[in-house]
Design a protein around this motif. Structure first.
Motif, PDB file in Angstrom:
ATOM      1  N   LYS A  29       0.818  -1.221   0.000  1.00  0.00           N
ATOM      2  CA  LYS A  29       0.000   0.000   0.000  1.00  0.00           C
ATOM      3  C   LYS A  29       0.849   1.266   0.000  1.00  0.00           C
ATOM      4  O   LYS A  29       1.868   1.358   0.690  1.00  0.00           O
ATOM      5  N   LYS A  30       0.392   2.247  -0.794  1.00  0.00           N
ATOM      6  CA  LYS A  30       1.043   3.549  -0.888  1.00  0.00           C
ATOM      7  C   LYS A  30      -0.011   4.646  -0.725  1.00  0.00           C
ATOM      8  O   LYS A  30      -1.206   4.370  -0.648  1.00  0.00           O
ATOM      9  N   LYS A  31       0.442   5.883  -0.712  1.00  0.00           N
ATOM     10  CA  LYS A  31      -0.495   7.002  -0.588  1.00  0.00           C
ATOM     11  C   LYS A  31      -1.335   7.174  -1.851  1.00  0.00           C
ATOM     12  O   LYS A  31      -2.492   7.586  -1.785  1.00  0.00           O
ATOM     13  N   VAL A  32      -0.739   6.877  -2.999  1.00  0.00           N
ATOM     14  CA  VAL A  32      -1.424   7.046  -4.285  1.00  0.00           C
ATOM     15  C   VAL A  32      -1.709   5.671  -4.878  1.00  0.00           C
ATOM     16  O   VAL A  32      -0.807   4.830  -4.972  1.00  0.00           O
ATOM     17  N   PHE A  33      -2.958   5.456  -5.285  1.00  0.00           N
ATOM     18  CA  PHE A  33      -3.346   4.191  -5.906  1.00  0.00           C
ATOM     19  C   PHE A  33      -3.782   4.466  -7.340  1.00  0.00           C
ATOM     20  O   PHE A  33      -4.635   5.330  -7.592  1.00  0.00           O
ATOM     21  N   VAL A  34      -3.204   3.734  -8.274  1.00  0.00           N
ATOM     22  CA  VAL A  34      -3.430   3.979  -9.697  1.00  0.00           C
ATOM     23  C   VAL A  34      -3.967   2.722 -10.363  1.00  0.00           C
ATOM     24  O   VAL A  34      -3.410   1.633 -10.205  1.00  0.00           O
ATOM     25  N   GLU A  35      -5.067   2.878 -11.120  1.00  0.00           N
ATOM     26  CA  GLU A  35      -5.597   1.786 -11.942  1.00  0.00           C
ATOM     27  C   GLU A  35      -5.652   2.257 -13.398  1.00  0.00           C
ATOM     28  O   GLU A  35      -6.561   2.997 -13.776  1.00  0.00           O
ATOM     29  N   PRO A  36      -4.712   1.846 -14.231  1.00  0.00           N
ATOM     30  CA  PRO A  36      -4.775   2.215 -15.651  1.00  0.00           C
ATOM     31  C   PRO A  36      -5.935   1.536 -16.379  1.00  0.00           C
ATOM     32  O   PRO A  36      -6.334   1.988 -17.448  1.00  0.00           O
ATOM     33  N   PHE A  37      -6.461   0.441 -15.802  1.00  0.00           N
ATOM     34  CA  PHE A  37      -7.589  -0.302 -16.375  1.00  0.00           C
ATOM     35  C   PHE A  37      -8.624  -0.480 -15.257  1.00  0.00           C
ATOM     36  O   PHE A  37      -8.749  -1.554 -14.679  1.00  0.00           O
ATOM     37  N   MET A  38      -9.377   0.562 -14.965  1.00  0.00           N
ATOM     38  CA  MET A  38     -10.229   0.543 -13.771  1.00  0.00           C
ATOM     39  C   MET A  38     -11.419  -0.399 -13.900  1.00  0.00           C
ATOM     40  O   MET A  38     -11.967  -0.860 -12.902  1.00  0.00           O
ATOM     41  N   GLY A  39     -11.875  -0.686 -15.123  1.00  0.00           N
ATOM     42  CA  GLY A  39     -13.005  -1.583 -15.294  1.00  0.00           C
ATOM     43  C   GLY A  39     -14.225  -1.096 -14.536  1.00  0.00           C
ATOM     44  O   GLY A  39     -14.590   0.084 -14.603  1.00  0.00           O
ATOM     45  N   ALA A  40     -14.838  -1.981 -13.763  1.00  0.00           N
ATOM     46  CA  ALA A  40     -16.056  -1.638 -13.029  1.00  0.00           C
ATOM     47  C   ALA A  40     -15.774  -1.039 -11.659  1.00  0.00           C
ATOM     48  O   ALA A  40     -16.690  -0.818 -10.878  1.00  0.00           O
ATOM     49  N   LEU A  41     -14.519  -0.789 -11.343  1.00  0.00           N
ATOM     50  CA  LEU A  41     -14.094  -0.163 -10.082  1.00  0.00           C
ATOM     51  C   LEU A  41     -14.205  -1.080  -8.870  1.00  0.00           C
ATOM     52  O   LEU A  41     -14.151  -0.605  -7.730  1.00  0.00           O
ATOM     53  N   ASN A  42     -14.350  -2.371  -9.078  1.00  0.00           N
ATOM     54  CA  ASN A  42     -14.477  -3.275  -7.941  1.00  0.00           C
ATOM     55  C   ASN A  42     -13.293  -3.185  -6.982  1.00  0.00           C
ATOM     56  O   ASN A  42     -13.466  -3.266  -5.764  1.00  0.00           O
ATOM     57  N   VAL A  43     -12.101  -3.024  -7.518  1.00  0.00           N
ATOM     58  CA  VAL A  43     -10.916  -3.010  -6.659  1.00  0.00           C
ATOM     59  C   VAL A  43     -10.824  -1.707  -5.873  1.00  0.00           C
ATOM     60  O   VAL A  43     -10.714  -1.713  -4.640  1.00  0.00           O
ATOM     61  N   SER A  44     -10.878  -0.577  -6.553  1.00  0.00           N
ATOM     62  CA  SER A  44     -10.724   0.708  -5.860  1.00  0.00           C
ATOM     63  C   SER A  44     -11.811   0.945  -4.821  1.00  0.00           C
ATOM     64  O   SER A  44     -11.557   1.506  -3.755  1.00  0.00           O
ATOM     65  N   LEU A  45     -13.034   0.521  -5.124  1.00  0.00           N
ATOM     66  CA  LEU A  45     -14.126   0.703  -4.164  1.00  0.00           C
ATOM     67  C   LEU A  45     -13.859  -0.035  -2.857  1.00  0.00           C
ATOM     68  O   LEU A  45     -14.392   0.339  -1.808  1.00  0.00           O
ATOM     69  N   ASN A  46     -13.044  -1.071  -2.917  1.00  0.00           N
ATOM     70  CA  ASN A  46     -12.782  -1.877  -1.735  1.00  0.00           C
ATOM     71  C   ASN A  46     -11.362  -1.725  -1.194  1.00  0.00           C
ATOM     72  O   ASN A  46     -10.990  -2.389  -0.228  1.00  0.00           O
ATOM     73  N   PHE A  47     -10.585  -0.852  -1.810  1.00  0.00           N
ATOM     74  CA  PHE A  47      -9.216  -0.590  -1.352  1.00  0.00           C
ATOM     75  C   PHE A  47      -9.186   0.824  -0.793  1.00  0.00           C
ATOM     76  O   PHE A  47      -8.924   1.795  -1.500  1.00  0.00           O
ATOM     77  N   GLN A  48      -9.482   0.943   0.478  1.00  0.00           N
ATOM     78  CA  GLN A  48      -9.764   2.231   1.095  1.00  0.00           C
ATOM     79  C   GLN A  48      -8.509   2.913   1.639  1.00  0.00           C
ATOM     80  O   GLN A  48      -7.437   2.312   1.752  1.00  0.00           O
ATOM     81  N   ASP A  49      -8.701   4.196   1.962  1.00  0.00           N
ATOM     82  CA  ASP A  49      -7.750   4.988   2.756  1.00  0.00           C
ATOM     83  C   ASP A  49      -6.480   5.395   2.029  1.00  0.00           C
ATOM     84  O   ASP A  49      -5.472   5.707   2.672  1.00  0.00           O
ATOM     85  N   CYS A  50      -6.490   5.399   0.720  1.00  0.00           N
ATOM     86  CA  CYS A  50      -5.394   6.033  -0.012  1.00  0.00           C
ATOM     87  C   CYS A  50      -5.687   7.523  -0.111  1.00  0.00           C
ATOM     88  O   CYS A  50      -6.832   7.961  -0.061  1.00  0.00           O
ATOM     89  N   GLU A  51      -4.647   8.321  -0.279  1.00  0.00           N
ATOM     90  CA  GLU A  51      -4.839   9.772  -0.324  1.00  0.00           C
ATOM     91  C   GLU A  51      -5.307  10.243  -1.704  1.00  0.00           C
ATOM     92  O   GLU A  51      -6.009  11.249  -1.812  1.00  0.00           O
ATOM     93  N   LEU A  52      -4.908   9.527  -2.758  1.00  0.00           N
ATOM     94  CA  LEU A  52      -5.285   9.903  -4.115  1.00  0.00           C
ATOM     95  C   LEU A  52      -5.512   8.637  -4.927  1.00  0.00           C
ATOM     96  O   LEU A  52      -4.730   7.682  -4.845  1.00  0.00           O
TER      97      LEU A  52
END
Length: 254
Positions: A29-52
């Motif tokens: 885990k880092k402060k910034v989380f990047v998804e170049p292929f976000m798709g349906a956002l399943n991952v980011s919606l469940n990967f909380q507490d990043c700053e950006l």
């Protein structure tokens, strides 16, 4: 364990693999989380507490839908409910309207939501002309996923989020000067037995190899998902870590 559901169904979506993926992401885990292929956002919606969150997909329909969910969730829900009230029998007409273009971004997003839920297994596939060509699905209760839309809108508004619609190469260029970055690249996978195209040009082996090289050259931590095949084993034989786990197929049972 329960997870936040995306309002969209998506072939290759990570909803059922989160129990395997999230612990790996948490480890790096880092402060910034990047998804170049976000798709349906399943991952980011469940990967909380990043700053950006830097969230991107070359599929404009995905980008547009999440942009509308972020900025006009109530109007989006209302427009989608009008379409869903027409039922499954409206599917062919809705698909034709969707393919002709000319819809406003809001209406296009609502049509995308409708065909996403009414099509066969929520598959998104286009032909060489870029036209959506998936047949309608069958039966079942089809309702606007209001709760999921509202939760997603809350995430996109309460977090610091940068939404984009561009090639993955440009995402790596965009983040090149950032610090404390974790990239999760869930690219279109090396084919096993299908030729589904999420964009009209597809994602060939040249793109697979370009992504691998960008990851290797990047100063950031980059995690990539793909099918386990002889090709990908060779391609990523020099990776720092490799994790394997089984996945459930919902479109092609073979």
């Amino acid at each position: 364990m329960s997870y936040i559901n995306s309002p969209l169904k998506w072939a290759g979506g990570k909803g059922k693999a989160l129990k395997h993926i999230l612990p790996i992401l948490e480890k790096h885990k880092k402060k910034v989380f990047v998804e170049p292929f976000m798709g349906a956002l399943n991952v980011s919606l469940n990967f909380q507490d990043c700053e950006l969150y830097v969230l991107n997909d070359l599929n404009w329909e995905l980008y547009n839908t999440f942009d509308i969910i972020q900025h006009k969730p109530d109007q989006y829900i209302e427009a989608a409910q009008v379409l869903f009230a027409k039922g499954l029998d409206y599917y062919e007409e809705a698909r034709a309207i969707f393919n002709t273009g000319g819809l406003s971004p809001l209406n296009r997003a609502s049509y995308f939501q409708y065909i996403n839920k009414m099509s066969f297994n929520g598959l998104y596939r286009v032909n060489k002309s870029g036209k959506f060509n998936v047949p309608r699905g069958s039966g079942g209760t089809k309702n606007v996923p209001v709760d999921a839309i509202n939760i997603t809108s809350k995430f996109l508004n309460e977090k610091q989020v940068c939404l984009g619609c561009t090639e993955f190469e440009k995402v790596f260029e965009y983040i090149s000067e950032m610090e404390d970055v974790l990239v999760y690249a869930d690219c279109p996978y090396v084919s096993l037995n299908s030729n589904f195209k999420y964009t009209k040009d597809g994602f060939g082996l040249d793109k697979q190899e370009k992504l691998k090289q960008l990851a290797k050259d990047s100063k950031h931590t980059v995690i990539i998902s793909n099918h386990l095949t002889p090709y990908t084993e060779a391609l990523y034989s020099d990776a720092n870590e490799i994790y394997t786990f089984p996945v459930q197929r919902t479109i092609s049972c073979d």
